[in-house]
Design a protein around this motif. Structure first.
Motif, mmCIF file in Angstrom:
data_model
loop_
_atom_site.group_PDB
_atom_site.id
_atom_site.type_symbol
_atom_site.label_atom_id
_atom_site.label_comp_id
_atom_site.label_asym_id
_atom_site.label_seq_id
_atom_site.Cartn_x
_atom_site.Cartn_y
_atom_site.Cartn_z
ATOM 1 N N THR A 47 20.299 70.882 3.862
ATOM 2 C CA THR A 47 19.256 70.972 4.884
ATOM 3 C C THR A 47 19.529 69.959 5.986
ATOM 4 N N PRO A 48 20.028 70.426 7.140
ATOM 5 C CA PRO A 48 20.176 69.494 8.262
ATOM 6 C C PRO A 48 18.811 69.269 8.926
ATOM 7 N N ARG A 49 18.485 68.031 9.234
ATOM 8 C CA ARG A 49 17.214 67.721 9.895
ATOM 9 C C ARG A 49 17.387 67.623 11.408
ATOM 10 N N VAL A 50 18.523 67.141 11.882
ATOM 11 C CA VAL A 50 18.893 67.119 13.299
ATOM 12 C C VAL A 50 20.397 67.280 13.384
ATOM 13 N N CYS A 51 20.874 67.733 14.524
ATOM 14 C CA CYS A 51 22.311 67.850 14.754
ATOM 15 C C CYS A 51 22.559 67.539 16.223
ATOM 16 N N GLU A 58 31.901 64.070 27.948
ATOM 17 C CA GLU A 58 31.859 62.801 27.222
ATOM 18 C C GLU A 58 32.818 62.834 26.038
ATOM 19 N N ASP A 59 33.083 61.648 25.467
ATOM 20 C CA ASP A 59 33.852 61.591 24.232
ATOM 21 C C ASP A 59 33.080 62.331 23.150
ATOM 22 N N PRO A 60 33.767 63.140 22.338
ATOM 23 C CA PRO A 60 33.033 63.896 21.332
ATOM 24 C C PRO A 60 32.432 62.970 20.272
ATOM 25 N N GLN A 61 31.217 63.231 19.933
ATOM 26 C CA GLN A 61 30.545 62.537 18.840
ATOM 27 C C GLN A 61 29.483 63.472 18.311
ATOM 28 N N THR A 62 29.727 64.019 17.148
ATOM 29 C CA THR A 62 28.817 64.970 16.540
ATOM 30 C C THR A 62 28.249 64.340 15.276
ATOM 31 N N THR A 63 26.924 64.276 15.200
ATOM 32 C CA THR A 63 26.253 63.664 14.058
ATOM 33 C C THR A 63 25.110 64.554 13.594
ATOM 34 N N SER A 64 24.807 64.442 12.316
ATOM 35 C CA SER A 64 23.701 65.211 11.761
ATOM 36 C C SER A 64 23.061 64.411 10.634
ATOM 37 N N PHE A 65 21.731 64.427 10.599
ATOM 38 C CA PHE A 65 21.020 63.843 9.466
ATOM 39 C C PHE A 65 20.802 64.970 8.474
ATOM 40 N N VAL A 66 21.311 64.782 7.251
ATOM 41 C CA VAL A 66 21.371 65.873 6.283
ATOM 42 C C VAL A 66 20.773 65.436 4.945
ATOM 43 N N GLU A 67 20.103 66.382 4.312
ATOM 44 C CA GLU A 67 19.629 66.204 2.937
ATOM 45 C C GLU A 67 20.336 67.246 2.079
ATOM 46 N N ILE A 68 20.922 66.790 0.968
ATOM 47 C CA ILE A 68 21.615 67.712 0.065
ATOM 48 C C ILE A 68 21.075 67.496 -1.342
ATOM 49 N N PHE A 81 22.303 63.520 -1.618
ATOM 50 C CA PHE A 81 22.647 62.849 -0.371
ATOM 51 C C PHE A 81 21.471 62.939 0.585
ATOM 52 N N ASN A 82 21.246 61.845 1.291
ATOM 53 C CA ASN A 82 20.194 61.780 2.302
ATOM 54 C C ASN A 82 20.675 60.780 3.344
ATOM 55 N N GLY A 83 21.234 61.276 4.459
ATOM 56 C CA GLY A 83 21.744 60.350 5.466
ATOM 57 C C GLY A 83 22.490 61.054 6.578
ATOM 58 N N TRP A 84 23.167 60.234 7.386
ATOM 59 C CA TRP A 84 23.904 60.728 8.542
ATOM 60 C C TRP A 84 25.314 61.126 8.150
#
Length: 171
Positions: A47-51, A58-68, A81-84
């Motif tokens: 379950t991604p909470r944000v992406c 810009e320089d690529p930077q892709t992040t997601s807060f995820v719960e597994i 798992f619960n984090g970025w």
């Protein structure tokens, strides 16, 4: 006075893209998960909470807060798992499970949150500014609120009628 660098705008995306490895079959799968929705990958619920990503300039930077979560054989659900997660560093916060590995690959579907440039407005040489009603505006030589009259070239009523000097220093 503190110096501040340029800060890249992040783009909120509606979909996170993950890569998963089933270690038993050796199969690598790419799957998408809408933000806020749970998708299954084997016995895992992702379950991604944000992406977030950045604009293409810009320089690529892709992040997601995820719960597994994992559903065990006894039908119990436990949080693994619960984090970025960071797409540029999949080994940093990827999920390593005895049977499955999951890591963030990309985000997609977001619109740039960069503001649009302001519109360009050009003044008409014969137009005088008005106050609400048509034809009712301050007289060109009207006194300022402090009782003084504007001088030619001042930011007074005839400011827009003055020619621009292209060699004048810019602030």
């Amino acid at each position: 006075m503190a110096a501040s660098g340029a800060r890249a705008e992040r783009i909120a995306n509606p979909t996170a893209v993950f890569t998963g490895l089933d270690k038993i079959s050796g199969e690598i799968s790419t799957f998408e998960a809408p933000v806020g929705k749970t998708v299954k990958f084997g016995a895992l619920s992702v379950t991604p909470r944000v992406c977030y990503s950045r604009s293409a300039s810009e320089d690529p930077q892709t992040t997601s807060f995820v719960e597994i979560d994992e559903e065990t054989l006894s039908k119990k659900v436990q949080r693994l798992f619960n984090g970025w997660m960071f797409a540029a560093s999949p080994g940093l916060n990827g999920v390593e499970h005895p049977v499955y590995d999951v890591w963030l690959k990309d985000c997609k579907g977001g619109k740039s949150s960069d503001p649009l440039p302001p519109p360009v407005v050009t003044a008409q040489p014969d137009a005088k500014p008005g106050k609400g009603k048509k034809g009712k505006g301050p007289a060109p030589d009207a006194a300022a609120p402090d009782g003084t009259s504007p001088e030619p070239g001042d930011a007074g009523a005839d400011f827009f009628d003055q020619p621009m000097d292209p060699n004048a220093p810019q602030d």
